[in-house]
Motif scaffolding. Structure first.
Motif, PDB file in Angstrom:
ATOM      1  N   LEU A  93      -3.240  -6.519  -2.989  1.00 28.01           N
ATOM      2  CA  LEU A  93      -3.813  -5.234  -2.625  1.00 28.01           C
ATOM      3  C   LEU A  93      -5.326  -5.312  -2.487  1.00 28.01           C
ATOM      4  N   GLU A 149       0.832  -1.205   0.000  1.00 27.09           N
ATOM      5  CA  GLU A 149       0.000   0.000   0.000  1.00 27.09           C
ATOM      6  C   GLU A 149       0.866   1.255   0.000  1.00 27.09           C
ATOM      7  N   LYS A 152      -1.170  -1.165  -8.843  1.00 27.98           N
ATOM      8  CA  LYS A 152      -2.518  -1.654  -8.527  1.00 27.98           C
ATOM      9  C   LYS A 152      -3.048  -2.614  -9.581  1.00 27.98           C
ATOM     10  N   VAL A 159       2.274   1.671  -3.538  1.00 28.61           N
ATOM     11  CA  VAL A 159       1.259   2.123  -4.490  1.00 28.61           C
ATOM     12  C   VAL A 159       1.064   3.632  -4.416  1.00 28.61           C
ATOM     13  N   LYS A 210      -1.786  -6.926  -7.556  1.00 30.24           N
ATOM     14  CA  LYS A 210      -3.211  -6.632  -7.594  1.00 30.24           C
ATOM     15  C   LYS A 210      -3.987  -7.541  -6.645  1.00 30.24           C
TER      16      LYS A 210
END
Length: 326
Positions: A99, A80, A90, A83, A96
């Motif tokens: 997350l 996180e 993401k 990102v 992906k």
């Protein structure tokens, strides 16, 4: 909590009047007490302190690993943060899935896939930087279902067992499929096990001099994934003695258990079965990241003592430190 290097120097058993109070009376507790008594009392099964090596898995053996291992939540926090610097992550797999907490996709990748994502996420960190971030995470991060800090989801009966073994001259090690540096960040405070007695999955590092100080920098490449047969290999590599006592909870620990039990002299191997949905979680062969099937089905044949969380433990978790402080 008693450290290995502070344990008594004598060879005779130093059993307290009420050893293992969080364990229910039954075959599992009796097997532990009998084994420790035999190897610490002069007689045919006596073993000197140097041979009293005990190895424990961590995830699911010393603390809670459901619905996913703590390593996942730590890596998720790191992703996180990445990102926020690079939004394109993401849409890239496997990031992906992590997350979005796509549990099905994560389980499909497997436990090694989970560790590989973490290796990439922390690439470029020095070991000291990683340790500081891990300790910060552990100080406050909470389990998504149980509401307690992860560090307060260690098992009270196992903490007692580790202390009981050390009181009787054992040297205790963690041999885990989890990341070695994350476990080292908690092992001394949680279990009384110093970092040099933790064996686990690792990434490759590169030595650098930064402002005249030598540091080890993490690379995005696995060095050793410490699961299944690799556990036995790494025990030989890092400990240098075959354990006489081993405790696990999955097929990933079976090689360690069989390596322990097939040596000469007295030996004890234990397997924790998570069969207590009321106080923790009930699972075994259906947990794809770390299933328990062969070890459970062949425990008697292999000489493994199965420990039922439901029947053999009076309590499960250590006291909640945050609740006590409130």
């Amino acid at each position: 909590m008693q450290r290995d290097d502070l344990s008594p120097g004598g060879d005779h058993s130093a059993v307290s009047t009420t050893p293992l109070p969080s364990w229910s009376d039954g075959p599992a507790k009796a097997a532990i007490l009998d084994f420790v008594q035999r190897v610490t009392t002069p007689g045919p099964d006596f073993l000197p302190r140097a041979r009293r090596i005990a190895t424990f898995d961590n995830d699911g053996t010393l603390w809670c690993e459901q619905p996913l291992q703590v390593q996942f939540y730590f890596g998720h926090q790191r992703l996180e943060a990445l990102v926020r610097k690079d939004a394109d992550l993401k849409q890239q797999q496997p990031y992906k899935a992590y997350l979005e907490r796509d549990i099905a996709a994560i389980k499909q990748m497997g436990k090694q896939g989970l560790f590989e994502v973490g290796a990439t996420a922390f690439a470029g960190n020095t070991e000291d930087e990683f340790d500081a971030e891990a300790r910060s995470f552990l100080a406050g991060a909470r389990h998504p279902k149980l509401g307690r800090r992860f560090i307060d989801l260690t098992y009270e009966p196992q903490v007692e067992l580790l202390e009981y073994l050390r009181t009787n001259g054992f040297k205790t090690f963690i041999v885990t499929g989890g990341g070695i540096d994350l476990v080292r960040a908690l092992a001394e405070d949680a279990y009384g096990i110093p970092p040099e007695q933790v064996v686990g999955s690792s990434v490759k590092t590169r030595f650098e001099l930064r402002d005249g100080v030598g540091v080890l920098v993490k690379q995005a490449e696995i060095d050793s994934f410490d699961d299944r047969e690799v556990k036995a290999h790494n025990i030989g590599l890092h400990i240098g003695r075959r354990p006489i006592f081993a405790f696990g909870n999955s097929d990933g620990d079976l090689a360690m258990l069989r390596y322990t039990l097939t040596g000469d002299g007295p030996r004890l191997g234990l397997l924790l079965h998570h069969d207590d949905a009321a106080r923790e979680f009930a699972y075994d062969r259906e947990f794809h990241l770390s299933p328990l099937a062969e070890a459970l089905d062949h425990a008697a044949e292999y000489g493994i003592t199965v420990v039922s969380m439901k029947n053999d433990w009076r309590t499960v978790f250590v006291p909640d430190a945050t609740a006590s402080a409130a």
